[in-house]
Design an enzyme around this catalytic site. Structure first.
Site, PDB file in Angstrom:
ATOM      1  N   SER A   2      44.345  46.462  34.073  1.00 26.01           N
ATOM      2  CA  SER A   2      45.112  45.578  34.953  1.00 26.01           C
ATOM      3  C   SER A   2      44.807  44.146  34.550  1.00 26.01           C
ATOM      4  O   SER A   2      43.841  43.891  33.828  1.00 26.01           O
ATOM      5  CB  SER A   2      44.647  45.812  36.396  1.00 26.01           C
ATOM      6  OG  SER A   2      45.007  44.729  37.235  1.00 26.01           O
ATOM      7  N   TYR A  35      39.410  47.273  43.746  1.00 30.64           N
ATOM      8  CA  TYR A  35      40.354  47.540  42.650  1.00 30.64           C
ATOM      9  C   TYR A  35      39.950  46.726  41.429  1.00 30.64           C
ATOM     10  O   TYR A  35      39.916  47.225  40.301  1.00 30.64           O
ATOM     11  CB  TYR A  35      41.757  47.153  43.115  1.00 30.64           C
ATOM     12  CG  TYR A  35      42.873  47.401  42.132  1.00 30.64           C
ATOM     13  CD1 TYR A  35      43.204  46.454  41.165  1.00 30.64           C
ATOM     14  CD2 TYR A  35      43.631  48.557  42.196  1.00 30.64           C
ATOM     15  CE1 TYR A  35      44.244  46.668  40.282  1.00 30.64           C
ATOM     16  CE2 TYR A  35      44.686  48.774  41.316  1.00 30.64           C
ATOM     17  CZ  TYR A  35      44.981  47.816  40.371  1.00 30.64           C
ATOM     18  OH  TYR A  35      46.026  48.021  39.493  1.00 30.64           O
TER      19      TYR A  35
HETATM   20  C1  GCO Z   1      47.511  43.086  43.495  1.00 29.62           C
HETATM   21  C2  GCO Z   1      48.272  44.017  42.587  1.00 29.62           C
HETATM   22  C3  GCO Z   1      47.758  43.927  41.162  1.00 29.62           C
HETATM   23  C4  GCO Z   1      48.728  44.611  40.235  1.00 29.62           C
HETATM   24  C5  GCO Z   1      48.244  44.733  38.831  1.00 29.62           C
HETATM   25  C6  GCO Z   1      48.080  43.399  38.215  1.00 29.62           C
HETATM   26  O1  GCO Z   1      47.384  43.408  44.688  1.00 29.62           O
HETATM   27  O2  GCO Z   1      47.089  42.029  43.001  1.00 29.62           O
HETATM   28  O3  GCO Z   1      48.229  45.345  43.051  1.00 29.62           O
HETATM   29  O4  GCO Z   1      46.479  44.484  41.128  1.00 29.62           O
HETATM   30  O5  GCO Z   1      49.024  45.864  40.684  1.00 29.62           O
HETATM   31  O6  GCO Z   1      47.078  45.495  38.761  1.00 29.62           O
HETATM   32  O7  GCO Z   1      47.685  43.585  36.874  1.00 29.62           O
END
Ligand code: GCO
Length: 255
Positions: A146, A159
Protein backbone atom coordinates in the site's frame (compact mmCIF):
# COMPACT_ATOMS: atom_id res chain seq x y z
CA UNK A 1 9.89 -12.44 -27.87
CA UNK A 2 8.08 -9.61 -26.03
CA UNK A 3 4.74 -11.49 -25.90
CA UNK A 4 6.32 -14.60 -24.38
CA UNK A 5 8.17 -12.45 -21.85
CA UNK A 6 4.84 -11.53 -20.24
CA UNK A 7 2.98 -14.77 -20.89
CA UNK A 8 1.63 -16.83 -17.97
CA UNK A 9 0.78 -19.83 -20.14
CA UNK A 10 1.29 -23.11 -18.30
CA UNK A 11 1.44 -21.40 -14.90
CA UNK A 12 -0.98 -21.67 -11.97
CA UNK A 13 -1.61 -18.62 -9.82
CA UNK A 14 -3.18 -18.53 -6.35
CA UNK A 15 -4.61 -15.12 -5.47
CA UNK A 16 -5.82 -14.73 -1.90
CA UNK A 17 -8.84 -12.55 -1.24
CA UNK A 18 -9.87 -12.76 -4.90
CA UNK A 19 -13.65 -13.09 -4.80
CA UNK A 20 -13.84 -9.33 -5.48
CA UNK A 21 -11.87 -6.07 -5.62
CA UNK A 22 -8.18 -5.90 -6.42
CA UNK A 23 -7.68 -9.65 -6.00
CA UNK A 24 -10.39 -10.49 -8.53
CA UNK A 25 -9.03 -7.95 -11.01
CA UNK A 26 -5.56 -9.47 -10.73
CA UNK A 27 -6.89 -13.04 -11.00
CA UNK A 28 -8.86 -12.14 -14.13
CA UNK A 29 -5.81 -10.51 -15.73
CA UNK A 30 -3.69 -13.59 -15.02
CA UNK A 31 -6.34 -15.86 -16.54
CA UNK A 32 -6.54 -13.62 -19.60
CA UNK A 33 -2.73 -13.90 -19.87
CA UNK A 34 -2.87 -17.69 -19.96
CA UNK A 35 -2.65 -18.77 -16.32
CA UNK A 36 -4.78 -21.31 -14.53
CA UNK A 37 -6.10 -19.51 -11.46
CA UNK A 38 -6.95 -20.56 -7.93
CA UNK A 39 -9.22 -17.98 -6.31
CA UNK A 40 -9.62 -17.71 -2.56
CA UNK A 41 -11.89 -16.20 0.03
CA UNK A 42 -13.58 -17.17 3.29
CA UNK A 43 -17.12 -17.05 1.88
CA UNK A 44 -17.47 -20.28 -0.11
CA UNK A 45 -20.79 -19.25 -1.69
CA UNK A 46 -19.45 -15.90 -2.92
CA UNK A 47 -16.28 -17.64 -4.13
CA UNK A 48 -18.23 -20.27 -6.07
CA UNK A 49 -20.26 -17.50 -7.70
CA UNK A 50 -17.10 -15.72 -8.78
CA UNK A 51 -15.59 -18.99 -10.05
CA UNK A 52 -18.71 -19.63 -12.14
CA UNK A 53 -18.49 -16.17 -13.72
CA UNK A 54 -14.81 -16.70 -14.57
CA UNK A 55 -15.43 -20.20 -15.93
CA UNK A 56 -18.19 -18.77 -18.15
CA UNK A 57 -15.51 -16.50 -19.66
CA UNK A 58 -13.54 -19.63 -20.58
CA UNK A 59 -10.95 -19.29 -17.86
CA UNK A 60 -9.51 -22.32 -15.98
CA UNK A 61 -10.51 -21.65 -12.36
CA UNK A 62 -10.40 -23.51 -9.04
CA UNK A 63 -12.07 -22.08 -5.94
CA UNK A 64 -10.30 -22.71 -2.63
CA UNK A 65 -12.26 -21.31 0.31
CA UNK A 66 -10.08 -21.01 3.39
CA UNK A 67 -9.26 -18.44 6.07
CA UNK A 68 -5.77 -17.12 5.32
CA UNK A 69 -5.31 -16.21 9.01
CA UNK A 70 -5.86 -19.83 10.13
CA UNK A 71 -2.57 -21.75 9.93
CA UNK A 72 -4.26 -25.16 9.89
CA UNK A 73 -6.66 -24.06 7.14
CA UNK A 74 -3.75 -22.76 5.05
CA UNK A 75 -1.75 -25.98 5.48
CA UNK A 76 -4.82 -28.10 4.63
CA UNK A 77 -5.54 -26.02 1.53
CA UNK A 78 -2.04 -26.62 0.16
CA UNK A 79 -2.40 -30.33 1.00
CA UNK A 80 -5.60 -30.38 -1.09
CA UNK A 81 -3.78 -28.70 -3.96
CA UNK A 82 -0.91 -31.21 -3.65
CA UNK A 83 -3.35 -34.14 -3.65
CA UNK A 84 -4.99 -32.81 -6.83
CA UNK A 85 -1.63 -32.20 -8.51
CA UNK A 86 -2.08 -28.41 -8.50
CA UNK A 87 1.27 -26.59 -8.42
CA UNK A 88 1.23 -22.96 -7.30
CA UNK A 89 3.76 -21.20 -9.53
CA UNK A 90 2.57 -17.69 -8.68
CA UNK A 91 1.22 -16.50 -5.33
CA UNK A 92 -0.46 -13.14 -4.83
CA UNK A 93 -0.95 -12.30 -1.16
CA UNK A 94 -3.81 -9.85 -1.58
CA UNK A 95 -6.19 -10.65 1.30
CA UNK A 96 -6.67 -7.64 3.56
CA UNK A 97 -9.08 -5.61 5.64
CA UNK A 98 -9.23 -2.00 6.73
CA UNK A 99 -10.42 -0.52 10.05
CA UNK A 100 -10.36 3.24 10.53
CA UNK A 101 -10.44 4.94 13.96
CA UNK A 102 -8.10 6.90 16.26
CA UNK A 103 -5.28 4.64 17.49
CA UNK A 104 -6.24 5.15 21.15
CA UNK A 105 -9.67 3.66 20.41
CA UNK A 106 -8.47 0.40 18.85
CA UNK A 107 -8.91 -2.74 20.94
CA UNK A 108 -6.17 -5.35 21.03
CA UNK A 109 -8.57 -7.72 19.27
CA UNK A 110 -9.06 -5.25 16.41
CA UNK A 111 -5.29 -4.73 16.17
CA UNK A 112 -4.66 -8.47 15.95
CA UNK A 113 -7.44 -8.93 13.38
CA UNK A 114 -5.92 -6.34 11.04
CA UNK A 115 -2.34 -7.56 11.52
CA UNK A 116 -3.36 -11.23 11.15
CA UNK A 117 -5.36 -10.61 7.96
CA UNK A 118 -3.01 -8.13 6.29
CA UNK A 119 0.45 -9.39 7.37
CA UNK A 120 0.52 -12.75 9.16
CA UNK A 121 -1.56 -14.31 6.40
CA UNK A 122 1.10 -13.36 3.85
CA UNK A 123 3.68 -15.23 5.93
CA UNK A 124 1.47 -18.30 6.41
CA UNK A 125 0.48 -18.66 2.75
CA UNK A 126 3.91 -17.76 1.34
CA UNK A 127 5.59 -20.24 3.71
CA UNK A 128 3.49 -23.09 2.32
CA UNK A 129 3.97 -21.92 -1.27
CA UNK A 130 7.74 -21.51 -0.83
CA UNK A 131 8.10 -25.00 0.69
CA UNK A 132 6.93 -26.27 -2.70
CA UNK A 133 8.67 -23.66 -4.89
CA UNK A 134 12.14 -24.18 -3.39
CA UNK A 135 12.55 -27.80 -4.58
CA UNK A 136 11.33 -26.73 -8.04
CA UNK A 137 13.83 -23.88 -8.15
CA UNK A 138 11.28 -21.36 -9.31
CA UNK A 139 8.30 -19.30 -8.15
CA UNK A 140 6.78 -15.83 -8.05
CA UNK A 141 5.47 -14.23 -4.88
CA UNK A 142 3.65 -10.90 -5.10
CA UNK A 143 2.61 -9.24 -1.85
CA UNK A 144 0.03 -6.47 -2.02
CA UNK A 145 1.29 -3.54 0.02
CA UNK A 146 0.00 0.00 0.00
CA UNK A 147 1.07 3.63 0.07
CA UNK A 148 0.91 2.83 3.78
CA UNK A 149 3.88 0.53 3.27
CA UNK A 150 5.93 3.72 3.48
CA UNK A 151 3.61 6.54 4.58
CA UNK A 152 1.16 7.09 7.43
CA UNK A 153 -2.00 9.04 7.94
CA UNK A 154 -4.29 9.30 10.99
CA UNK A 155 -6.88 6.58 11.78
CA UNK A 156 -5.29 3.64 9.94
CA UNK A 157 -2.41 2.69 12.27
CA UNK A 158 -2.88 -1.12 12.37
CA UNK A 159 -3.29 -1.23 8.57
CA UNK A 160 -0.19 0.95 8.17
CA UNK A 161 1.86 -1.19 10.55
CA UNK A 162 0.79 -4.28 8.63
CA UNK A 163 1.52 -2.82 5.21
CA UNK A 164 4.87 -1.54 6.39
CA UNK A 165 5.53 -5.09 7.52
CA UNK A 166 4.55 -6.36 4.07
CA UNK A 167 7.30 -4.23 2.52
CA UNK A 168 10.01 -5.64 4.81
CA UNK A 169 8.58 -9.18 4.75
CA UNK A 170 8.90 -8.99 0.96
CA UNK A 171 12.55 -8.02 1.32
CA UNK A 172 13.03 -10.86 3.81
CA UNK A 173 11.50 -13.35 1.37
CA UNK A 174 13.92 -12.10 -1.28
CA UNK A 175 16.83 -12.43 1.15
CA UNK A 176 16.06 -16.10 1.84
CA UNK A 177 14.38 -17.39 -1.31
CA UNK A 178 16.01 -15.59 -4.26
CA UNK A 179 18.80 -18.15 -4.38
CA UNK A 180 16.13 -20.80 -4.95
CA UNK A 181 14.89 -19.11 -8.10
CA UNK A 182 11.95 -17.41 -6.37
CA UNK A 183 11.22 -13.74 -7.05
CA UNK A 184 9.40 -12.03 -4.16
CA UNK A 185 8.13 -8.51 -4.80
CA UNK A 186 5.30 -6.20 -3.75
CA UNK A 187 2.85 -3.83 -5.33
CA UNK A 188 1.83 -0.65 -3.51
CA UNK A 189 -1.59 0.42 -4.77
CA UNK A 190 -2.50 4.06 -4.40
CA UNK A 191 -6.01 5.23 -3.66
CA UNK A 192 -8.08 2.80 -5.71
CA UNK A 193 -11.83 2.64 -6.39
CA UNK A 194 -12.58 -0.45 -4.27
CA UNK A 195 -15.30 -1.54 -1.83
CA UNK A 196 -12.77 -1.08 0.98
CA UNK A 197 -12.47 2.60 0.09
CA UNK A 198 -16.18 3.27 -0.35
CA UNK A 199 -16.25 5.39 2.82
CA UNK A 200 -13.46 7.54 1.36
CA UNK A 201 -14.71 7.98 -2.17
CA UNK A 202 -18.11 9.05 -0.85
CA UNK A 203 -16.51 11.62 1.46
CA UNK A 204 -16.22 14.88 -0.52
CA UNK A 205 -13.34 16.20 1.56
CA UNK A 206 -11.32 12.99 1.27
CA UNK A 207 -12.15 12.66 -2.42
CA UNK A 208 -10.90 16.20 -2.97
CA UNK A 209 -7.73 15.51 -0.97
CA UNK A 210 -6.90 12.38 -3.00
CA UNK A 211 -7.44 14.19 -6.30
CA UNK A 212 -5.38 17.17 -5.15
CA UNK A 213 -2.57 15.06 -3.64
CA UNK A 214 -2.30 12.72 -6.64
CA UNK A 215 -0.44 14.05 -9.69
CA UNK A 216 -2.82 12.08 -11.94
CA UNK A 217 -5.69 13.98 -10.24
CA UNK A 218 -7.88 10.89 -9.94
CA UNK A 219 -8.47 7.63 -8.04
CA UNK A 220 -7.02 4.46 -9.53
CA UNK A 221 -9.08 1.65 -11.02
CA UNK A 222 -8.42 -1.94 -9.79
CA UNK A 223 -7.57 -3.12 -13.29
CA UNK A 224 -4.75 -0.56 -13.38
CA UNK A 225 -2.76 -2.77 -10.98
CA UNK A 226 -2.79 -5.67 -13.44
CA UNK A 227 0.12 -4.55 -15.63
CA UNK A 228 2.49 -4.47 -12.65
CA UNK A 229 1.06 -7.77 -11.40
CA UNK A 230 1.56 -9.50 -14.76
CA UNK A 231 5.09 -8.11 -14.96
CA UNK A 232 5.96 -9.46 -11.50
CA UNK A 233 4.24 -12.80 -12.23
CA UNK A 234 6.03 -13.34 -15.56
CA UNK A 235 9.57 -14.11 -16.69
CA UNK A 236 9.92 -10.40 -17.49
CA UNK A 237 10.78 -9.90 -13.80
CA UNK A 238 13.15 -12.86 -13.30
CA UNK A 239 15.93 -10.53 -12.09
CA UNK A 240 13.68 -8.32 -9.92
CA UNK A 241 13.59 -9.20 -6.22
CA UNK A 242 12.58 -7.55 -2.94
CA UNK A 243 11.09 -4.51 -4.66
CA UNK A 244 7.81 -2.65 -4.21
CA UNK A 245 6.21 -1.04 -7.24
CA UNK A 246 3.86 1.83 -6.37
CA UNK A 247 0.88 2.04 -8.71
CA UNK A 248 -0.48 5.26 -7.30
CA UNK A 249 -0.82 7.94 -9.97
CA UNK A 250 2.42 9.47 -8.71
CA UNK A 251 1.25 10.19 -5.15
CA UNK A 252 4.35 8.66 -3.52
CA UNK A 253 6.65 10.69 -5.77
CA UNK A 254 5.61 14.20 -4.78
CA UNK A 255 5.07 16.44 -1.71
C1 GCO B 1 -7.03 4.64 3.74
C2 GCO B 1 -7.10 3.71 2.55
C3 GCO B 1 -5.71 3.40 2.03
C4 GCO B 1 -5.82 2.74 0.67
C5 GCO B 1 -4.53 2.24 0.13
C6 GCO B 1 -3.59 3.36 -0.11
O1 GCO B 1 -7.92 4.55 4.60
O2 GCO B 1 -6.11 5.46 3.76
O3 GCO B 1 -7.80 2.53 2.86
O4 GCO B 1 -5.06 2.60 2.97
O5 GCO B 1 -6.70 1.70 0.71
O6 GCO B 1 -3.98 1.26 0.96
O7 GCO B 1 -2.42 2.82 -0.68
Amino acid sequence: MTASLFSLEGKTALVTGSSRGLGLAIAKSFAATGADIVINGVDAARLDGTAAQLTDKGYRVRAEAFDVTDETAVVRAFERLDADGVTVDILVNNAGIQLRKPLVEFTAAEWHKVLDTNLTSAFLVAREAAKRMIPRGQGKIINIGSLMSNFARPTVAPYTAAKGGIRLLTQSMAAEWAEHGIQSNAIGPGYMLTDMNQALTSNPQFDSWVKGRTPSRRWGRPEELCGAAIFLASSASDYVNGQIIYVDGGMSAVL
